[in-house]
Enzyme design. Structure first.
Site, PDB file in Angstrom:
ATOM      1  N   LYS A   9     107.194  58.743  13.061  1.00  0.00           N
ATOM      2  CA  LYS A   9     106.904  57.329  13.309  1.00  0.00           C
ATOM      3  C   LYS A   9     108.027  56.481  12.726  1.00  0.00           C
ATOM      4  O   LYS A   9     108.768  56.896  11.826  1.00  0.00           O
ATOM      5  CB  LYS A   9     105.557  56.917  12.693  1.00  0.00           C
ATOM      6  CG  LYS A   9     105.449  57.066  11.176  1.00  0.00           C
ATOM      7  CD  LYS A   9     106.037  55.928  10.358  1.00  0.00           C
ATOM      8  CE  LYS A   9     105.904  56.150   8.857  1.00  0.00           C
ATOM      9  NZ  LYS A   9     106.740  55.222   8.054  1.00  0.00           N
ATOM     10  N   ASP A 133      99.198  57.056   5.630  1.00  0.00           N
ATOM     11  CA  ASP A 133      99.763  57.119   6.981  1.00  0.00           C
ATOM     12  C   ASP A 133      99.057  58.130   7.879  1.00  0.00           C
ATOM     13  O   ASP A 133      99.202  58.072   9.099  1.00  0.00           O
ATOM     14  CB  ASP A 133     101.247  57.523   6.932  1.00  0.00           C
ATOM     15  CG  ASP A 133     102.151  56.415   6.435  1.00  0.00           C
ATOM     16  OD1 ASP A 133     101.653  55.301   6.222  1.00  0.00           O
ATOM     17  OD2 ASP A 133     103.354  56.683   6.247  1.00  0.00           O
TER      18      ASP A 133
END
Length: 289
Positions: A9, A133
């Site tokens: 990401k 996350d």
């Protein structure tokens, strides 16, 4: 056997607010999965949990989030074990969420392999205990706003293909260390992340590049000036915006055209840095065998 992809990401914007009583910080961020992808291969075996990876910086013990993910789910599958083989492509300690994505892939893979029948919200509860996350990587969407610790998620559409040139200078940065160094300016107004969401959803990549920011960037640049060198090298014609991802040190440049992205990559590769050209990741189905 189950094989799960684990995409990296980037944070297309990262606003850091107050420190929380649990030691985390409240943030507002726009997460985007990208086409730099690890692969996790899960093979059933009795009792033991074993992690295999040829990358020298990846731990094989309880320090590995994949291992911790398997330990967390194992009470739901008595007597079951697993061999977790990781094909590592995402760089370690780079601000790209590789360890978190690998952990999420492990949770999803074990849900299939051990036939646990857990829903995504049920898996997300385990994911949140592994790291802030991790829940994002359980979502089927390519992008999401993250609030609170980063695990209060709002899916965001990403209708347009664009390109990211990722550059990682030769250093690793600890996320915990970066947050410890962060000092808040009492008079600084909070940054607005709403425009980032609007730009991504409308396909306005030029506007997205102009608006992207990272509140952690100043800390990392002060201690590691090479990150600023990378930013300068990426600031070239055709680049819409340049920003550090997460806690760094990886920096990305946004480009609307593939040929521009590859020209930029060729130019900065001459510095000896690691360089990738990526785009928003399109989800693929796991491959059972």
């Amino acid at each position: 056997m189950v094989i799960r992809p684990a995409p990296a990401k980037v944070n297309l914007g990262l606003a850091v607010h107050r420190r929380r009583p649990d030691g985390y910080h409240d943030i507002a961020t726009l997460f985007l999965k990208i086409s730099l992808v690890d692969a996790v291969c899960l093979t059933a075996q009795p009792r033991d949990i074993v992690v295999h990876c040829e990358h020298p910086e990846v731990p094989r013990d309880a320090g590995n989030l994949m291992h911790r993910a398997a330990v967390a789910l194992q009470p739901l599958a008595p007597g079951q074990g697993v061999r977790l083989a990781l094909q590592k492509t995402i760089p370690v300690a780079a601000g790209l969420g590789g360890g978190s994505s690998d952990a999420a892939a492990t949770l999803m893979g074990l849900n299939m392999l051990w036939r646990l029948g857990l829903s995504v919200p049920e898996l997300a509860a385990y994911a949140a205990r592994l790291g802030a996350d991790v829940p994002f990587f359980l979502l089927p969407t390519v992008a999401a706003m993250g609030y609170g610790r980063g695990d209060d998620l709002e899916p965001v559409a990403c209708p347009r293909i664009f390109y990211l040139v990722l550059v990682k200078p030769p250093l690793a940065v600890s996320t915990a260390w970066v947050y410890q160094q962060l000092r808040f300016e009492l008079t600084a107004p909070p940054k607005d992340t709403t425009i980032l969401k609007q730009c991504l959803e409308s396909g306005d990549i030029e506007g997205l590049g102009a608006a992207c920011f990272n509140d952690l960037e100043g800390v990392v640049v002060r201690h590691f000036p090479v990150v600023q060198d990378v930013k300068r090298a990426l600031t070239r014609p055709g680049v819409c915006g340049v920003c550090m991802s997460g806690s760094g040190p990886t920096v990305y440049a946004l480009c609307t055209a593939r040929d521009v992205a590859h020209e930029v990559a060729s130019a900065v590769r001459q510095h000896g840095w690691k360089v990738w050209v990526c785009q928003p990741w399109q989800s693929v189905t796991s491959a059972p065998a």
